[in-house]
Scaffold this motif. Structure first.
Motif, short mmCIF file in Angstrom:
data_model
loop_
_atom_site.label_atom_id
_atom_site.label_comp_id
_atom_site.label_asym_id
_atom_site.label_seq_id
_atom_site.Cartn_x
_atom_site.Cartn_y
_atom_site.Cartn_z
N ALA A 183 -7.60 10.93 -3.33
CA ALA A 183 -6.33 11.33 -2.73
C ALA A 183 -5.21 10.49 -3.32
O ALA A 183 -5.42 9.36 -3.77
N HIS A 184 -4.00 11.05 -3.33
CA HIS A 184 -2.84 10.33 -3.84
C HIS A 184 -2.38 9.27 -2.84
O HIS A 184 -1.76 8.27 -3.24
N LEU A 185 -2.63 9.48 -1.57
CA LEU A 185 -2.26 8.49 -0.55
C LEU A 185 -3.40 8.37 0.45
O LEU A 185 -3.82 9.37 1.05
N THR A 186 -3.90 7.18 0.63
CA THR A 186 -4.97 6.91 1.58
C THR A 186 -4.40 6.12 2.74
O THR A 186 -3.82 5.05 2.55
N GLN A 298 -3.23 -9.92 20.13
CA GLN A 298 -1.84 -9.89 19.66
C GLN A 298 -1.90 -10.16 18.17
O GLN A 298 -2.49 -11.15 17.74
N MET A 299 -1.29 -9.27 17.39
CA MET A 299 -1.41 -9.43 15.94
C MET A 299 -0.18 -8.91 15.23
O MET A 299 0.31 -7.81 15.48
N SER A 300 0.34 -9.73 14.33
CA SER A 300 1.34 -9.29 13.37
C SER A 300 0.71 -9.37 11.99
O SER A 300 -0.23 -10.13 11.76
N CYS A 301 1.20 -8.54 11.07
CA CYS A 301 0.65 -8.50 9.72
C CYS A 301 1.78 -8.51 8.69
O CYS A 301 2.83 -7.92 8.92
N GLN A 302 1.52 -9.17 7.60
CA GLN A 302 2.41 -9.08 6.45
C GLN A 302 1.79 -8.09 5.47
O GLN A 302 0.76 -8.37 4.86
N PRO A 303 2.39 -6.90 5.30
CA PRO A 303 1.78 -5.89 4.42
C PRO A 303 1.79 -6.34 2.97
O PRO A 303 2.71 -7.04 2.52
N MET A 304 0.78 -5.93 2.21
CA MET A 304 0.66 -6.30 0.80
C MET A 304 1.16 -5.20 -0.14
O MET A 304 1.20 -5.39 -1.35
N HIS A 305 1.53 -4.03 0.42
CA HIS A 305 2.13 -2.94 -0.36
C HIS A 305 1.25 -2.54 -1.54
O HIS A 305 1.70 -2.50 -2.68
N GLN A 306 0.00 -2.27 -1.26
CA GLN A 306 -0.91 -1.84 -2.32
C GLN A 306 -0.62 -0.38 -2.67
O GLN A 306 -0.63 0.49 -1.79
N PRO A 307 -0.35 -0.05 -3.95
CA PRO A 307 -0.05 1.34 -4.32
C PRO A 307 -1.20 2.28 -3.96
O PRO A 307 -2.36 1.98 -4.19
N GLY A 308 -0.85 3.40 -3.35
CA GLY A 308 -1.83 4.42 -3.01
C GLY A 308 -2.47 4.26 -1.65
O GLY A 308 -3.30 5.10 -1.27
#
Length: 448
Positions: A183-186, A298-308
């Protein structure tokens, strides 16, 4: 609607329209473990092809995810899915009744000016999930498969590594065979116990407490069609209707472990602090109903912006469930993400798509941060610490809400998701603090 909650494993219902997994799939989207896949319906308005991989399509049975705030209902309407709350014996909720030391402070959602259907909704979680699943599965460009996702894959079909675009997933199908879906986006929505969270984000997780759940039958709450928050010691107890004849009770138990003798704890510690009209029904439920529990996170996340790839729902962000804001945040994220992806003609360019999803993580913050901050802060205020200053603040918060007017409508508009404004949140935080300080200055000192 890119979110999910974990469900219990069991055999698939024979009537569920699961597509046989007989070939490698190539799709616009691959959404896995998406147990509430309302996003599919919205995305299909753009003609996108979607593969939905779900570990188990049977009706889930959980003790949370049963209250949808009015703001969440409005977002459900914007997605055209408001009818998913119908036909499941759901109940309208119009506000909260807060109980402390024999007194109530009732706060009503500020829904004046909205259409008559706008209110909170409470229901059996599994019934609501099935309604959403059925809407998704009814779309002609959706493929539903029961499967367990094993890993993310790259362009070559090998195991994905950081720095590579995500090109799909490898999954184990219901027949035991291992297959691939391209898929182009998972979209990864595998819940609070996410397997893929650390591959797509940097999480900061805390475990403040447990919820112990009971089901009370044929009992009338003191305020009909209101959620009830009991400010007990050491932490709050919640009651809210989930059908025309059932009330959910959630007892918050702070700490990393539950008491060894849980029924005895509920009878001796919790029951005496409840309103008298609920005590007998509570004790009956302890004796006759299953006692279930769930660890709160309780959880916050820093996204890693992985392509796709994209991480959403409880896999990405959680707040204390005291205020029931999880579904409102999820629906807000869904609406925002769909609006941001709509202009893209396709998702074939993983870098362009990743750029759009990176902006999504920034633009979601005003709503999500407001609801998350309020939930976590209220939980801390409502818990008993043994500190005299903290008890003064706890009482000040109760009295502030009990004043009514803007003192009640402002905070409850935040909690309900109708007006998740960061500036309004800050204003009421300071207002409660000043209100509490002012009480301590009474009677005012005078000069001699």
């Amino acid at each position: 609607t890119f979110w999910q909650w974990p469900v219990a494993a069991s055999a698939v219902a024979a009537s569920w329209p699961v597509t046989p997994s007989s070939h490698i799939a190539c799709m616009t989207h691959c959404i896995f473990q998406g147990r509430i896949a309302t996003d599919i319906v919205k995305l299909l308005q753009d003609g996108r092809r979607v593969l939905l991989l779900e570990r188990d399509f049977t009706q889930p049975d959980r003790i949370v995810g049963e209250l949808l705030q009015p703001g969440g209902y409005l977002m459900l309407k914007e997605l055209g899915l408001q009818d998913c709350t119908e036909g499941i014996d759901s109940t309208k909720v119009f506000g909260y009744a807060i109980y402390k030391n024999g007194k109530y402070a009732a706060v009503t959602y500020p829904i004046k000016g909205y259409s008559d259907d706008v209110a909170g909704r409470s229901f059996h979680h599994g019934r609501f999930v099935q309604q959403l699943r059925q809407r998704a599965a009814a779309q002609p460009t959706v493929t539903c498969r029961e499967a367990t996702v094993k890993r993310l894959i790259n362009d070559a079909g090998g195991e994905w590594e950081e720095g590579q675009p995500v090109s799909g997933v490898q999954y184990k199908a219901a027949d035991g065979t291992v297959r691939e879906a391209r898929a182009h986006l998972t979209v990864c929505c595998d819940g609070m116990y996410s397997t893929f969270r650390k591959q797509l984000a940097k999480p900061d997780i805390h475990h403040p407490s447990f919820f112990v759940g009971l089901l009370l039958r044929d009992v009338q709450l003191p305020y009909a069609n209101y959620g009830h928050v009991i400010l007990a010691e050491p932490s709050p107890v919640l009651f809210y209707p989930i059908s025309s004849s059932e009330v959910r009770c959630l007892v918050d138990v702070p700490g990393e472990k539950l008491p060894q003798q849980l029924p005895a704890y509920l009878k001796a510690k919790v029951a005496p602090q409840l309103p008298s009209e609920l005590q007998q029904a509570f004790l009956t439920a302890v004796d006759n109903e299953p006692i279930r529990s769930m660890q709160n996170k309780q959880m916050s996340c820093q996204p890693m912006h992985q392509p796709g790839a994209l991480l959403l729902g409880d896999a990405f962000n959680m707040r204390h469930p005291l205020t029931g804001g999880g579904m409102t945040v999820a629906l807000s994220d869904t609406r925002l993400l769909c609006d941001m992806l709509h202009p893209l003609p396709s998702f074939e360019d993983s870098i362009d798509t990743a750029r759009s999803t990176a902006e999504f993580y920034t633009k979601r913050k005003p709503v999500s941060a407001t609801i998350n901050t309020l939930a976590n802060a209220l939980y801390k205020v409502f818990c008993v610490t043994g500190s005299k200053a903290h008890e003064e603040m706890r009482q000040a918060c109760f009295d502030y809400l009990g004043k009514g007017g803007a003192c009640a409508s402002g905070p409850v508009s935040l909690l309900s998701g109708l007006n998740p404004s960061p500036s309004l949140l800050v204003m009421h935080f300071f207002s409660v603090a000043l209100f509490g300080i002012g009480r301590l200055l009474q009677p005012r000192p005078t000069f001699r």
